[in-house]
Design a protein around this motif. Structure first.
Motif, PDB file in Angstrom:
ATOM      1  N   GLU A 187     -15.046 -11.683  -1.029  1.00 46.23           N
ATOM      2  CA  GLU A 187     -14.522 -12.441  -2.164  1.00 46.23           C
ATOM      3  C   GLU A 187     -13.684 -13.623  -1.701  1.00 46.23           C
ATOM      4  O   GLU A 187     -13.739 -14.711  -2.283  1.00 46.23           O
ATOM      5  N   ALA A 188     -12.892 -13.409  -0.640  1.00 48.60           N
ATOM      6  CA  ALA A 188     -12.046 -14.487  -0.132  1.00 48.60           C
ATOM      7  C   ALA A 188     -12.900 -15.643   0.389  1.00 48.60           C
ATOM      8  O   ALA A 188     -12.616 -16.813   0.136  1.00 48.60           O
ATOM      9  N   ALA A 189     -13.962 -15.311   1.098  1.00 49.86           N
ATOM     10  CA  ALA A 189     -14.838 -16.357   1.626  1.00 49.86           C
ATOM     11  C   ALA A 189     -15.522 -17.111   0.497  1.00 49.86           C
ATOM     12  O   ALA A 189     -15.656 -18.341   0.537  1.00 49.86           O
ATOM     13  N   SER A 190     -15.954 -16.384  -0.522  1.00 48.60           N
ATOM     14  CA  SER A 190     -16.659 -17.004  -1.651  1.00 48.60           C
ATOM     15  C   SER A 190     -15.730 -17.867  -2.499  1.00 48.60           C
ATOM     16  O   SER A 190     -16.111 -18.952  -2.952  1.00 48.60           O
ATOM     17  N   SER A 191     -14.508 -17.385  -2.736  1.00 50.19           N
ATOM     18  CA  SER A 191     -13.597 -18.078  -3.653  1.00 50.19           C
ATOM     19  C   SER A 191     -12.784 -19.174  -2.991  1.00 50.19           C
ATOM     20  O   SER A 191     -12.464 -20.183  -3.624  1.00 50.19           O
ATOM     21  N   PHE A 192     -12.407 -18.971  -1.709  1.00 52.45           N
ATOM     22  CA  PHE A 192     -11.469 -19.899  -1.069  1.00 52.45           C
ATOM     23  C   PHE A 192     -12.003 -20.539   0.217  1.00 52.45           C
ATOM     24  O   PHE A 192     -11.340 -21.391   0.791  1.00 52.45           O
ATOM     25  N   GLY A 193     -13.179 -20.078   0.667  1.00 56.93           N
ATOM     26  CA  GLY A 193     -13.687 -20.588   1.934  1.00 56.93           C
ATOM     27  C   GLY A 193     -12.842 -20.148   3.115  1.00 56.93           C
ATOM     28  O   GLY A 193     -12.843 -20.788   4.165  1.00 56.93           O
ATOM     29  N   ASP A 194     -12.123 -19.034   2.974  1.00 45.95           N
ATOM     30  CA  ASP A 194     -11.202 -18.535   3.999  1.00 45.95           C
ATOM     31  C   ASP A 194     -11.204 -17.018   3.906  1.00 45.95           C
ATOM     32  O   ASP A 194     -10.746 -16.449   2.914  1.00 45.95           O
ATOM     33  N   ASP A 195     -11.749 -16.326   4.923  1.00 47.62           N
ATOM     34  CA  ASP A 195     -11.918 -14.870   4.833  1.00 47.62           C
ATOM     35  C   ASP A 195     -10.837 -14.089   5.579  1.00 47.62           C
ATOM     36  O   ASP A 195     -11.000 -12.894   5.848  1.00 47.62           O
ATOM     37  N   ARG A 196      -9.705 -14.717   5.898  1.00 45.55           N
ATOM     38  CA  ARG A 196      -8.631 -14.007   6.608  1.00 45.55           C
ATOM     39  C   ARG A 196      -7.972 -12.974   5.691  1.00 45.55           C
ATOM     40  O   ARG A 196      -7.699 -13.239   4.521  1.00 45.55           O
ATOM     41  N   ILE A 197      -7.698 -11.810   6.252  1.00 49.90           N
ATOM     42  CA  ILE A 197      -7.169 -10.675   5.486  1.00 49.90           C
ATOM     43  C   ILE A 197      -5.914 -10.135   6.157  1.00 49.90           C
ATOM     44  O   ILE A 197      -5.807 -10.110   7.387  1.00 49.90           O
ATOM     45  N   PHE A 198      -4.940  -9.714   5.334  1.00 48.14           N
ATOM     46  CA  PHE A 198      -3.785  -8.990   5.875  1.00 48.14           C
ATOM     47  C   PHE A 198      -3.498  -7.784   4.986  1.00 48.14           C
ATOM     48  O   PHE A 198      -4.082  -7.622   3.913  1.00 48.14           O
ATOM     49  N   ILE A 199      -2.620  -6.920   5.450  1.00 47.38           N
ATOM     50  CA  ILE A 199      -2.357  -5.648   4.761  1.00 47.38           C
ATOM     51  C   ILE A 199      -0.855  -5.440   4.639  1.00 47.38           C
ATOM     52  O   ILE A 199      -0.103  -5.703   5.584  1.00 47.38           O
ATOM     53  N   GLU A 200      -0.423  -4.950   3.469  1.00 43.82           N
ATOM     54  CA  GLU A 200       0.980  -4.611   3.277  1.00 43.82           C
ATOM     55  C   GLU A 200       1.087  -3.318   2.477  1.00 43.82           C
ATOM     56  O   GLU A 200       0.134  -2.882   1.819  1.00 43.82           O
ATOM     57  N   LYS A 201       2.244  -2.714   2.548  1.00 45.86           N
ATOM     58  CA  LYS A 201       2.499  -1.476   1.800  1.00 45.86           C
ATOM     59  C   LYS A 201       2.416  -1.740   0.305  1.00 45.86           C
ATOM     60  O   LYS A 201       2.932  -2.752  -0.191  1.00 45.86           O
ATOM     61  N   PHE A 202       1.746  -0.850  -0.407  1.00 44.86           N
ATOM     62  CA  PHE A 202       1.692  -0.959  -1.860  1.00 44.86           C
ATOM     63  C   PHE A 202       2.850  -0.153  -2.445  1.00 44.86           C
ATOM     64  O   PHE A 202       2.921   1.061  -2.269  1.00 44.86           O
ATOM     65  N   VAL A 203       3.758  -0.840  -3.119  1.00 46.23           N
ATOM     66  CA  VAL A 203       4.930  -0.195  -3.707  1.00 46.23           C
ATOM     67  C   VAL A 203       4.535   0.430  -5.045  1.00 46.23           C
ATOM     68  O   VAL A 203       4.053  -0.265  -5.940  1.00 46.23           O
ATOM     69  N   THR A 204       4.719   1.730  -5.158  1.00 48.75           N
ATOM     70  CA  THR A 204       4.350   2.406  -6.400  1.00 48.75           C
ATOM     71  C   THR A 204       5.379   2.122  -7.490  1.00 48.75           C
ATOM     72  O   THR A 204       6.547   1.854  -7.214  1.00 48.75           O
ATOM     73  N   GLN A 205       4.929   2.179  -8.717  1.00 51.27           N
ATOM     74  CA  GLN A 205       5.738   1.920  -9.907  1.00 51.27           C
ATOM     75  C   GLN A 205       6.429   0.553  -9.865  1.00 51.27           C
ATOM     76  O   GLN A 205       7.594   0.417 -10.238  1.00 51.27           O
ATOM     77  N   PRO A 206       5.720  -0.474  -9.421  1.00 51.13           N
ATOM     78  CA  PRO A 206       6.370  -1.793  -9.334  1.00 51.13           C
ATOM     79  C   PRO A 206       6.236  -2.593 -10.622  1.00 51.13           C
ATOM     80  O   PRO A 206       5.342  -2.370 -11.437  1.00 51.13           O
ATOM     81  N   ARG A 207       7.127  -3.549 -10.780  1.00 51.45           N
ATOM     82  CA  ARG A 207       6.993  -4.578 -11.804  1.00 51.45           C
ATOM     83  C   ARG A 207       6.828  -5.907 -11.096  1.00 51.45           C
ATOM     84  O   ARG A 207       7.473  -6.165 -10.078  1.00 51.45           O
ATOM     85  N   HIS A 208       5.958  -6.724 -11.635  1.00 48.79           N
ATOM     86  CA  HIS A 208       5.663  -8.026 -11.025  1.00 48.79           C
ATOM     87  C   HIS A 208       6.440  -9.093 -11.794  1.00 48.79           C
ATOM     88  O   HIS A 208       6.126  -9.397 -12.937  1.00 48.79           O
ATOM     89  N   ILE A 209       7.468  -9.638 -11.144  1.00 52.34           N
ATOM     90  CA  ILE A 209       8.313 -10.657 -11.772  1.00 52.34           C
ATOM     91  C   ILE A 209       8.389 -11.854 -10.836  1.00 52.34           C
ATOM     92  O   ILE A 209       8.619 -11.703  -9.633  1.00 52.34           O
ATOM     93  N   GLU A 210       8.177 -13.035 -11.392  1.00 48.64           N
ATOM     94  CA  GLU A 210       8.134 -14.229 -10.568  1.00 48.64           C
ATOM     95  C   GLU A 210       9.128 -15.265 -11.075  1.00 48.64           C
ATOM     96  O   GLU A 210       9.446 -15.309 -12.265  1.00 48.64           O
ATOM     97  N   ILE A 211       9.585 -16.100 -10.142  1.00 49.94           N
ATOM     98  CA  ILE A 211      10.549 -17.155 -10.450  1.00 49.94           C
ATOM     99  C   ILE A 211       9.866 -18.512 -10.346  1.00 49.94           C
ATOM    100  O   ILE A 211       9.238 -18.828  -9.330  1.00 49.94           O
TER     101      ILE A 211
END
Length: 682
Positions: A187-211
């Motif tokens: 999907e990354a290659a198709s959508s962005f022309g860049d297939d680099r991937i990284f991994i991070e811990k998935f925090v359970t019960q999170p809320r997504h808030i942005e500034i």
């Protein structure tokens, strides 16, 4: 100030930029692919230039094609919108080399913050708390499994250049990590022309808030408060609001200060967004910084009165921010619902086709982009609300399989969250869309959900509350009675119309019966209708009654009724012996019959649906990317059978039970329609 700008994008965001540019007296240039030749943004712009075939990787994200359009048009600046080339440093660098202003941040900021791995390292150096994860790039699926095991499941597999939920998977075990890595990479290659991937811990019960941050080239930077984006499906935001019902002033200020500090650390200029995960105790962790305008920016505009696109243009032209942090107050509450061309009854799979009907609710003092002006300058009385709809489609237009399925963003503003939510419910009911599958019923259901109403949500809200998918809304008895009463009153109007057309009697109204049976959602009510010049009183057999008023006439597809003085907006379709009525997420076949007709109807047998249990049907229009099994193969429950791609998303179709494939109907590379048979089982 610029005299002409080019919008290197399409759809609703291109239309939205054009609106602001027009208000500023700036000429606009649209670019378009083969699929977008008749698109709304092309019609709205002052001029338009063709840049290639329908697939984005042959048109909208080909830098050379966009640069040639800039040269042809003589545009002095380029607004990239979001997605496509908006966070591509090579594009920004090409513009800089050509002497064309980029309406976005400097190249060095895009390089630093646009790459999620680099941005996390910079955030750590700046003292911003970050989510645990592996900061390097992942080479293959085996390495993805090893790193995921070290971090500890669950993990989030993400495209380094990603955004909009593309190239993102959650893995709970080794098998999902292996599969998720490959899907994210594709999907990354198709959508962005860049297939680099990284991994991070998935925090359970999170809320997504942005500034939301905004900075100029003179060293000034501010934050325009926060947006709550926790209602997500497949990591794609669906509902956003500003401010967040979770944050208190202290947490808001701390998050805002960190966001501004991060922006200053990379010499940021223009609009940008710093995203955080926030837990129930208001602990927050930096996720990433998006160096572009966000999809959900309208809710920020509605609570601040600031046109973010205008400020981006002015910053790119070298102007200073016209306000300081202390000038930016929170005024009221705003909610945004994203209208997607996705069928909620088919697990939200993409839907394409012609919009045979597209009638959004009328915009009312809808923030900086409306003719009425900014909400705080429009004289909106206390207790009232505003409506805004950002869209890139029109009635009769085509929804293409090549691009993102979002077709509109419906926003409401009110002095309180309750007022904004009330206005949103009515606006959703009044939004008419026909010809494609869409998620309006689901959005209505979310707006009424007790957890959302209470502001009690996490990013797992949809998965937790709709674990088996969306199957529609079942209304309670009180709601059914209100709709039944409205249907009975509407039926009386239709009966009068039929009597007038037949011309059987001079005084035809006396021949319209008073006693009726209304059947809906497996329930039927015996009732009577007593009409007068102002409306009708509908009395049920148990003695309860409702007063119904409204100006609906037969043939109208939207009925704005009042039941006991409360608004009831119904989408109306005709069926034999009644109506198809849609309201508050419910889709109802409502039969209005005379007592004798109702008696006979109860004796009619129900027609059984065809048996497709031994077939794998294509759930949406799309391209068969891979067939994982062949004729004669034995398959197990949950095993991958086929991968179908539509609207830049890969969808893996799995076996529902153990069986054997007896016949293949499709091959890899085939384009299929909804319900085309892919394979059969014994």
């Amino acid at each position: 100030m610029f005299k002409k700008i080019l919008i290197a994008n399409r759809g609703e965001i291109a239309c939205r930029v054009i609106k602001t540019a027009r208000r500023m007296g700036i000429a606009t240039v649209a670019v378009y692919s083969d699929a977008d030749r008749n698109a709304l943004h092309v019609a709205m712009a002052d001029e338009a230039i063709h840049i290639g075939p329908a697939p984005a990787n042959q048109s909208y994200i080909v830098i050379d094609r966009v640069m040639e359009a800039i040269r042809q048009s003589g545009a002095e600046a380029v607004h990239p919108g979001y997605g496509f080339l908006s966070e591509n440093p090579k594009f920004a660098a090409a513009l800089e080399e050509a002497g064309v202003a980029f309406i976005g941040p400097p190249v060095r900021a895009i390089e630093a913050m646009g790459d999620k791995i680099t941005s996390k390292k910079i955030a750590q150096d700046a003292g911003v708390s970050t989510v645990p994860g592996y900061m390097g790039l992942i080479g293959d699926a085996d390495e993805a499994v090893r790193i995921s095991t070290e971090i500890g499941y669950p993990v989030m597999i993400k495209a380094s250049a990603g955004g909009g939920g593309k190239g993102m998977r959650i893995a709970w075990d080794d098998a999902q990590a292996r599969e998720g890595f490959q899907s994210s990479r594709n999907e990354a290659a198709s959508s962005f022309g860049d297939d680099r991937i990284f991994i991070e811990k998935f925090v359970t019960q999170p809320r997504h808030i942005e500034i939301q941050v905004l900075a100029d080239t003179h060293g000034n930077a501010v934050y325009l408060h926060e947006r709550e984006c926790s209602i997500q499906r497949r990591n794609q935001k669906v509902v956003e609001e500003a401010p967040s019902p979770l944050l208190d002033p202290e947490t808001r200020a701390a998050m805002g200060d960190q966001a501004v500090a991060l922006a200053k650390a990379v010499g940021y200029a223009s609009a940008g967004t710093v995203e955080f995960i926030v837990d129930g105790d208001r602990n927050f962790y930096f996720l990433e910084m998006n160096t572009r305008l966000q999809v959900e920016h309208p809710v920020t505009e509605l609570i601040t009165g600031v046109d973010l696109v205008e400020q981006m243009i002015r910053v790119a032209a070298g102007e200073t921010l016209p306000f300081a942090q202390g000038d930016l107050k929170i005024g009221g509450w705003a909610i945004e619902n994203r209208l997607y061309a996705e069928d909620p009854y088919r697990n939200f799979l993409p839907s394409i086709g012609r919009l045979t009907r597209y009638r959004p609710p009328a915009e009312v003092a809808a923030g900086p982009l409306s003719d009425a002006g900014k909400w705080h300058e429009a004289g909106i009385p206390e207790g009232e609300a505003a409506v805004r709809n950002d869209t890139g489609v029109y009635e009769g237009g085509e929804i293409s399989m090549y691009y993102d399925p979002m077709i509109a963003k419906l926003c409401t503003w009110g002095p309180t969250r309750e007022a904004a939510l009330a206005r949103m419910r009515v606006a959703l009911d009044a939004f008419e869309v026909e010809g494609i599958g869409h998620n309006l019923p689901f959005l209505s259901a979310v707006m009424d959900h007790p957890r959302f109403v209470a502001g009690d949500m996490t990013t797992a809200f949809i998965a937790e509350e709709y674990p088996d998918g969306f199957e529609g809304v079942s209304l309670d008895d009180a709601a059914l009675r209100r709709i039944a009463a409205a249907a009975a009153a509407m039926n009386r109007v239709a009966e009068i119309r039929r009597a007038r057309i037949s011309g059987t009697l001079d005084n035809h109204e006396r021949r319209v019966g008073e006693h009726w049976n209304v059947a809906l959602q497996g329930t039927d009510y015996d009732l009577s209708v007593a009409a007068d010049r102002e409306g009708a009183t509908v009395r049920f057999a148990d003695g309860l009654s409702h007063r119904v008023t409204g100006a609906w006439t037969p043939g109208e597809t939207l009925a704005r009724m009042q039941v006991d003085g409360a608004d009831l907006v119904l989408k109306v379709g005709k069926i034999s012996g009644g109506f198809r009525l849609r309201s508050r997420g419910a889709d109802l076949k409502v039969h209005v019959r005379s007592p004798r007709q109702a008696e006979l109807a109860r004796l009619m047998p129900e027609k059984a649906p065809p048996d497709t249990s031994k077939m794998l049907l294509c759930p949406m229009p799309g391209l068969v990317v891979k067939l994982h099994v062949g004729e004669g193969d034995e398959v197990q429950e949950g095993q991958a059978l086929a991968t179908v791609e539509a609207m830049k998303m890969e969808n893996i179709l799995r076996a529902e039970r153990r069986s054997t494939v007896t016949r293949m109907h499709a091959a890899e590379g085939d384009s299929l329609a909804v319900d085309d048979v892919i394979m059969e089982f014994e």
